[in-house]
Design a protein around this motif. Structure first.
Motif, short mmCIF file in Angstrom:
data_model
loop_
_atom_site.label_atom_id
_atom_site.label_comp_id
_atom_site.label_asym_id
_atom_site.label_seq_id
_atom_site.Cartn_x
_atom_site.Cartn_y
_atom_site.Cartn_z
N TYR A 10 0.86 -1.17 0.00
CA TYR A 10 0.00 0.00 0.00
C TYR A 10 0.90 1.23 0.00
O TYR A 10 1.83 1.32 0.81
N THR A 11 0.64 2.15 -0.91
CA THR A 11 1.54 3.28 -1.08
C THR A 11 0.78 4.59 -1.19
O THR A 11 -0.35 4.63 -1.68
N ALA A 12 1.40 5.62 -0.70
CA ALA A 12 0.88 6.98 -0.84
C ALA A 12 2.04 7.86 -1.28
O ALA A 12 3.18 7.65 -0.86
N TRP A 13 1.76 8.84 -2.15
CA TRP A 13 2.82 9.74 -2.59
C TRP A 13 2.22 11.11 -2.85
O TRP A 13 1.04 11.25 -3.11
N TRP A 14 3.08 12.12 -2.71
CA TRP A 14 2.68 13.49 -2.99
C TRP A 14 3.94 14.34 -3.13
O TRP A 14 5.03 13.92 -2.79
N TYR A 15 3.75 15.54 -3.66
CA TYR A 15 4.81 16.54 -3.74
C TYR A 15 4.60 17.50 -2.58
O TYR A 15 3.47 17.91 -2.31
N GLN A 16 5.68 17.87 -1.89
CA GLN A 16 5.53 18.70 -0.71
C GLN A 16 6.61 19.77 -0.67
O GLN A 16 7.79 19.49 -0.92
N SER A 17 6.19 21.00 -0.35
CA SER A 17 7.12 22.08 -0.06
C SER A 17 7.01 22.38 1.42
O SER A 17 6.40 21.61 2.17
N ARG A 34 6.46 29.97 -10.22
CA ARG A 34 5.91 31.26 -9.84
C ARG A 34 6.52 31.82 -8.57
O ARG A 34 6.77 33.01 -8.47
N THR A 35 6.79 30.96 -7.58
CA THR A 35 7.23 31.43 -6.26
C THR A 35 8.67 31.07 -5.92
O THR A 35 9.21 31.59 -4.95
N GLY A 36 9.25 30.13 -6.67
CA GLY A 36 10.60 29.68 -6.34
C GLY A 36 10.65 28.63 -5.24
O GLY A 36 11.74 28.23 -4.82
N LYS A 37 9.48 28.19 -4.77
CA LYS A 37 9.45 27.16 -3.73
C LYS A 37 10.05 25.86 -4.25
O LYS A 37 9.86 25.51 -5.41
N ARG A 38 10.73 25.17 -3.38
CA ARG A 38 11.29 23.87 -3.73
C ARG A 38 10.37 22.78 -3.19
O ARG A 38 9.90 22.86 -2.07
N TYR A 39 10.14 21.78 -4.02
CA TYR A 39 9.27 20.66 -3.66
C TYR A 39 10.08 19.37 -3.61
O TYR A 39 11.06 19.23 -4.32
N ALA A 40 9.61 18.45 -2.77
CA ALA A 40 10.19 17.10 -2.70
C ALA A 40 9.08 16.11 -2.99
O ALA A 40 7.91 16.35 -2.67
N LEU A 41 9.44 15.00 -3.58
CA LEU A 41 8.50 13.90 -3.79
C LEU A 41 8.55 13.00 -2.56
O LEU A 41 9.62 12.52 -2.18
N VAL A 42 7.42 12.82 -1.92
CA VAL A 42 7.31 11.97 -0.73
C VAL A 42 6.59 10.69 -1.14
O VAL A 42 5.55 10.74 -1.79
N ASN A 43 7.14 9.54 -0.78
CA ASN A 43 6.52 8.25 -1.06
C ASN A 43 6.62 7.41 0.20
O ASN A 43 7.71 7.22 0.74
N ILE A 44 5.48 6.94 0.66
CA ILE A 44 5.43 6.08 1.83
C ILE A 44 4.74 4.78 1.44
O ILE A 44 3.67 4.81 0.84
#
Length: 68
Positions: A10-17, A34-44
């Motif tokens: 069972y897996t969940a994933w999302w992009y998170q800043s 647009r904002t310069g925010k950095r995102y990470a891909l989270v996978n559990i």
């Protein structure tokens, strides 16, 4: 849910800043541009739905404790 023969994960994933979370690749790319925010891909991933929920909660608690 990922399944190979009789094995199920069972897996969940999302992009998170720092304060945004989305499953939309378009949205995180647009926000980043647009904002310069950095995102990470989270996978559990876990062996059961309950374990997945627990791991997501644990991850969220760790993020809260790091970010204050």
């Amino acid at each position: 849910m990922l399944q190979k023969n009789s094995e199920i994960l069972y897996t969940a994933w999302w992009y998170q800043s720092d304060n945004d979370r989305t499953t939309s690749q378009l949205l995180w790319r647009w926000n980043s541009f647009r904002t310069g925010k950095r995102y990470a891909l989270v996978n559990i991933t876990a062996a059961t739905p309950d374990a997945l929920r627990q791991e997501i909660n644990r991850f969220n608690q760790q993020v809260k404790s790091i970010s204050g």
